[in-house]
Design an enzyme around this catalytic site. Sequence first.
Site, short mmCIF file in Angstrom:
data_model
loop_
_atom_site.label_atom_id
_atom_site.label_comp_id
_atom_site.label_asym_id
_atom_site.label_seq_id
_atom_site.Cartn_x
_atom_site.Cartn_y
_atom_site.Cartn_z
N ILE A 155 12.79 66.49 76.06
CA ILE A 155 12.47 65.20 75.15
C ILE A 155 11.13 64.72 74.90
O ILE A 155 10.66 64.36 73.24
CB ILE A 155 13.83 64.28 75.37
CG1 ILE A 155 15.18 65.02 75.30
CG2 ILE A 155 13.97 63.19 73.86
CD1 ILE A 155 16.23 64.29 75.54
N SER A 174 3.64 60.67 83.71
CA SER A 174 4.46 61.68 84.45
C SER A 174 3.82 61.90 85.89
O SER A 174 2.98 61.73 86.24
CB SER A 174 5.01 62.99 83.67
OG SER A 174 5.90 63.77 83.96
N ARG A 235 17.33 55.76 78.01
CA ARG A 235 18.67 54.13 79.03
C ARG A 235 18.14 53.27 78.75
O ARG A 235 16.83 52.61 78.77
CB ARG A 235 18.69 54.83 81.09
CG ARG A 235 19.04 56.05 80.30
CD ARG A 235 20.87 56.40 80.25
NE ARG A 235 21.59 57.59 80.30
CZ ARG A 235 22.10 58.31 79.65
NH1 ARG A 235 21.18 58.13 78.18
NH2 ARG A 235 22.72 59.15 79.90
N GLU A 264 25.49 48.77 77.85
CA GLU A 264 26.41 48.85 76.37
C GLU A 264 27.92 49.10 77.23
O GLU A 264 28.33 49.37 78.29
CB GLU A 264 25.65 50.71 76.16
CG GLU A 264 24.63 51.06 76.20
CD GLU A 264 24.72 52.40 75.43
OE1 GLU A 264 25.40 53.26 75.84
OE2 GLU A 264 22.52 52.50 75.49
N HIS A 282 23.37 53.75 70.46
CA HIS A 282 23.38 55.47 71.24
C HIS A 282 23.70 56.28 70.18
O HIS A 282 24.44 57.69 70.79
CB HIS A 282 24.06 55.04 72.80
CG HIS A 282 23.49 56.10 73.41
ND1 HIS A 282 23.86 55.59 74.36
CD2 HIS A 282 23.26 57.17 73.85
CE1 HIS A 282 23.60 57.11 75.82
NE2 HIS A 282 22.86 57.16 74.89
N GLY A 284 21.14 59.10 69.80
CA GLY A 284 20.67 60.01 70.07
C GLY A 284 21.10 62.06 70.04
O GLY A 284 20.16 62.57 69.30
C1 GLV Z 1 22.50 60.90 76.06
O1 GLV Z 1 22.19 59.29 76.25
C2 GLV Z 1 22.56 61.74 76.43
O2 GLV Z 1 21.87 61.47 77.80
O3 GLV Z 1 22.56 62.41 76.58
#
Ligand code: GLV
Length: 324
Positions: A155, A174, A235, A264, A282, A284
């Site tokens: 991602i 990283s 997160r 959350e 949330h 995504g």
């Molecule tokens: C979303 O937050 C996922 O981990 O898929």
Amino acid sequence: MRKVILAHRYHEEAVAALNREFDLVIADGKNGGLRACLNRHPDAEGLISFLSDPVDAAAISAMKKLKIIANFAVGYNNIDIGRALELNVLVTHTPDVLTRATADLAMALILAASRRLVEGDALVRAGEFQGWQAGLLLGRELSGAILGIVGMGRIGLATALRARAFGMKVIYYSRSAKPRIEKKYGFARVTFLELIRSADVVSLHLPYSPSVHHLFSHDVFALMKKDAIFINTARGQLMDEEALAGALERNELFGAGLDVYENEPAVNARLKKLKNTVLLPHLGSATESTRRQMAMMTVQAVRQALSGRKPRHLVPEWKERLKK
Ligand code: GLV
């Protein structure tokens, strides 16, 4: 038929497939939720869990016949992976299919925070638009700005490539070097300190584990550029929300774009009061086609595990174990 628990109702096509192949129990309201459902069906052999439900050591231990937990998410910090490994319970997740959707959302937050989209929308709806003004809601230019990607996985890379198309220069932090990415795209690996000191936009793409709890702390926010933008689609527990709220209140950052929160569904009250913060619930991976693919992946994982085959999308800890 073998019993499978589904933590919440999801894509209808996946529910239909599960119903055809298994004795399916959906842990919805009428079953008293997931916890009650796990207690009532300790003989279940499969569990499809959501990131919003903790699957802890006690729950895993109590389910004596459990063979697989298929998490409907790429992140799986809601599952006690140590106990699952100990008890030989397979754990799968849903990588790849949500990479593009999540990177799109990170890019949307970068754009929204830098060009003050939510503030502009609120102004128009409040009837306060009085015509074009030279100084109205001035934002930050992306072209030429430095994007710091924290966590150059799938991602992170997809977000970097989107940002590159907007003229941003990408640096990344990283734990492991990514020579192929550096060679192919010219993105430079830097230390964490260098990244937070020099990035105009910092975007988080790390999986959560206790070792990176509050990685973004008061001290880290204090080291960021005064007009930087902070983006979190990974997160919530990776950031100290109180510290972030403080930095934003004091205008020590230009803004923030958040899709995830420490507790959350609770969202820090101070963050909610701020204008320079874009807050999403949330979302995504929330596109129709991505969620369908994620759901079908969980069905496939349960199907594979319960017929004695190796599921394709085991979490890295399980892949490691099978290599040995
Ligand atoms: C979303 O937050 C996922 O981990 O898929």
